[in-house]
Design an enzyme around this catalytic site. Structure first.
Site, mmCIF file in Angstrom:
data_model
loop_
_atom_site.group_PDB
_atom_site.id
_atom_site.type_symbol
_atom_site.label_atom_id
_atom_site.label_comp_id
_atom_site.label_asym_id
_atom_site.label_seq_id
_atom_site.Cartn_x
_atom_site.Cartn_y
_atom_site.Cartn_z
ATOM 1 C CE1 TYR A 72 74.684 70.906 72.134
ATOM 2 C CE2 TYR A 72 75.780 73.038 72.343
ATOM 3 C CZ TYR A 72 74.623 72.301 72.172
ATOM 4 O OH TYR A 72 73.413 72.928 72.029
ATOM 5 C CG PHE A 124 65.202 77.190 44.896
ATOM 6 C CD1 PHE A 124 64.997 76.454 43.737
ATOM 7 C CD2 PHE A 124 65.058 76.555 46.116
ATOM 8 C CE1 PHE A 124 64.657 75.111 43.807
ATOM 9 C CE2 PHE A 124 64.725 75.206 46.186
ATOM 10 C CZ PHE A 124 64.517 74.485 45.037
ATOM 11 C CG ASP A 125 60.909 75.688 45.500
ATOM 12 O OD1 ASP A 125 62.143 75.640 45.433
ATOM 13 O OD2 ASP A 125 60.211 74.690 45.737
ATOM 14 C CG ASP A 215 70.149 80.452 46.678
ATOM 15 O OD1 ASP A 215 70.929 79.532 46.978
ATOM 16 O OD2 ASP A 215 68.947 80.271 46.450
ATOM 17 C CB ALA A 217 72.481 75.805 45.724
ATOM 18 C CE LYS A 258 70.414 72.126 45.868
ATOM 19 N NZ LYS A 258 69.715 72.326 47.143
ATOM 20 C CG HIS A 450 56.860 71.294 44.366
ATOM 21 N ND1 HIS A 450 57.213 72.237 45.302
ATOM 22 C CD2 HIS A 450 58.013 70.671 44.026
ATOM 23 C CE1 HIS A 450 58.510 72.178 45.509
ATOM 24 N NE2 HIS A 450 59.019 71.233 44.753
HETATM 25 N N1 F0G Z 1 68.671 77.597 46.683
HETATM 26 C C1 F0G Z 1 68.705 76.942 45.523
HETATM 27 C C2 F0G Z 1 69.147 77.648 44.288
HETATM 28 C C3 F0G Z 1 68.323 75.603 45.476
HETATM 29 O O1 F0G Z 1 68.366 74.961 44.324
HETATM 30 C C4 F0G Z 1 67.931 74.957 46.675
HETATM 31 C C5 F0G Z 1 67.522 73.579 46.683
HETATM 32 C C6 F0G Z 1 67.918 75.691 47.863
HETATM 33 C C7 F0G Z 1 68.303 77.022 47.833
HETATM 34 C C8 F0G Z 1 67.497 75.092 49.179
HETATM 35 O O2 F0G Z 1 68.455 74.223 49.645
HETATM 36 O O3 F0G Z 1 67.371 71.964 49.611
HETATM 37 O O4 F0G Z 1 69.425 72.409 50.938
HETATM 38 O O5 F0G Z 1 67.260 73.344 51.640
HETATM 39 N N2 F0G Z 1 67.272 72.944 45.644
HETATM 40 C C9 F0G Z 1 66.929 71.546 45.529
HETATM 41 C C10 F0G Z 1 66.638 71.218 44.101
HETATM 42 C C11 F0G Z 1 65.892 71.074 46.470
HETATM 43 O O6 F0G Z 1 66.153 70.107 43.853
HETATM 44 O O7 F0G Z 1 66.899 72.030 43.236
HETATM 45 P P1 F0G Z 1 68.106 72.914 50.500
#
Ligand code: F0G
Length: 458
Positions: A72, A124-125, A215, A217, A258, A450
């Protein structure tokens, strides 16, 4: 004769995928309310919905799983990951989270409050969602060149430093908790940010006393583009470039699904102990104890290994060249997409293809459904559905660009699959003038709609 290019790995394990008939797909997509997220994966032949969590782990990652320490607190797996993050990014502090948006949730809980302003490059969304959920505002400062899909620019993810400075001048310092740089910039097409631009942002941040978060990813793909496109970096290793990139940031959120090539996982990296301590509280509340935060020990092991592999040039070259291979085929067929090809995906310009369709009928979604019907290929809409409604007026937000994103999972498909995708899209492209109606919404969630939206054919 010069040798042709080949992948920097060979295949040890395979997974079957199924073809279907057009009749099957017509039935399935109707049952799915014309939302590709609602399809069962078995109803998909080639799945380009996302490159997130869909990569193939290596033999070394699978073997790292076996050494996972599931204690843990204070697990060896935690320290393995901590050391790797220090080695790759140079950060002394980190918190594991179950994925990227969880990292955003924890970090923004510690930093963003109502009325704040968060400038960045096409957030990102989920990032925007977490900002707006806190009644703060994300301000897009991406360069204008990013919005002309035909224009070839090596760093379409760059921030416009004038736009950024206008924001920094307009609002008091305490209203701007951070500037967010997304590397690569997913929303503008997997487009990279140059180191020159990063340094420019850092200089402005220092001038106005604001923090810079990344960010992260697709940070390694961003570093690949710096190496192959930015003068002065051609002889540096990817790991050296990553180190330099992160020397200009104060903290990072990471979706490890990613570029770290794991199926689940994420983290927050911090330069500063004070912010780390503040975020710890939220990590414990939302994710788990600070030495596992939503991840099992074995997953942290696979992630540490993935960070290492994901920042190797040969792997990245294989990866990006496959996306470029698909891009070259589409270009040959005259299909318009965001040029140059992005790191993780092709962003097909739906506005240019279905130009007869009114924007109220969700053109990128219409194109996505057509491609699925054509060949069982699942892409994703990056357009009006994803853009959600304005949080204040509740009106649809119509983004400058309507994309059908074809995201390529890492180490998963071969170039034969790329050929199928290209021809399927060509067939849709060739009959584009016969596509005269789109879709309307029958049900939607108040935020991040979406994923679950239900549609009806007009
Ligand atoms: N930031 C970016 C640039 C992303 O592309 C994503 C996720 C996230 C943050 C959030 O990360 O999914 O691990 O919670 N992108 C995916 C996509 C979902 O399909 O582009 P997550």
């Amino acid at each position: 004769m010069e040798l042709p290019f080949a992948e920097s790995y060979k295949i040890k394990m395979v997974e079957p995928i199924k073809k279907s008939t057009r009749q099957d797909r017509e039935k399935w997509i109707k049952e799915a309310k014309y939302n590709l997220f609602n399809l069962k994966s078995e109803q998909v032949f080639i799945d380009l919905l996302t490159d997130s969590g869909t990569g193939a782990m290596s033999d070394r990652q699978w073997s790292a799983l076996m050494l996972g320490d599931e204690s843990y607190a204070g697990a060896t797996s935690y320290f393995k990951l901590k050391n790797k993050i220090k080695e790759i990014f140079g950060y002394d502090y980190f918190l594991p989270t179950h994925q990227g948006r969880a990292a955003e949730n924890v970090l923004f809980s510690a930093t963003v409050k109502e009325g704040d302003i968060v400038p960045g490059n096409s957030h990102f969304d989920t990032t925007k969602g977490h900002i707006e959920f806190r009644k703060a505002t994300a301000v897009d400062c991406t360069i204008d060149e990013a919005f002309d899909t035909t224009l070839v620019h090596p760093f379409k993810g760059n921030l416009d430093l004038n736009k950024l400075e206008d924001v920094l001048k307009k609002y008091p310092r305490e209203k701007i908790p951070m500037i967010i740089i997304t590397v690569t910039c997913n929303s503008s097409g997997g487009q990279p940010v140059s180191l020159k631009n990063i340094k420019g942002v850092r200089a402005l941040a220092d001038k106005y006393g604001v923090k810079v978060f990344y960010d992260s990813a697709r940070f390694a793909e961003n570093a690949y583009f710096i190496k192959t496109r930015e003068k002065g970096y051609e002889n540096k290793t990817i790991k050296e470039i990553v180190k330099e990139m992160y020397s200009y940031a104060d903290a990072m959120t990471m979706s490890a699904k990613k570029d770290a090539i794991v199926n689940m996982g994420g983290f927050i990296g911090f330069r500063d102990e004070e912010l780390f301590k503040k975020a710890c509280v939220y990590n414990i509340m939302f994710e788990g104890y600070i030495t596992y935060g939503g991840m099992s020990g074995r997953d942290m092991n696979a992630l540490a290994q993935g960070l290492d592999e994901g920042t190797e040039f040969d792997y990245l070259e294989t990866r990006i060249k496959q996306v470029e291979y698909l891009g070259a085929k589409l270009r040959e067929f005259g299909i318009p997409f965001q040029e140059p090809v992005g790191g993780h995906a092709i962003f097909v310009d739906a506005k240019k293809i279905l130009h007869n369709l009114p924007k109220e009928q969700y053109l990128a979604q219409t194109l996505a459904v057509e491609l699925y019907l054509e060949a069982g290929i699942r892409g994703v809409e990056i357009g009006t559905l994803l853009a959600d409604r304005d949080p204040v007026t509740r009106e649809n937000r119509y983004p400058k660009l309507e994309f059908l994103r074809l995201a390529i999972p890492r180490r998963v498909y071969t170039n034969n699959h790329m050929d199928v995708i290209a021809v399927a899209l060509k067939n849709v492209f060739d009959r584009r003038d016969s596509i005269t109606t789109g879709y309307k919404i029958v049900k939607e969630a108040p935020i991040l709609r979406h994923f679950t939206v239900e549609l009806e054919k007009i």
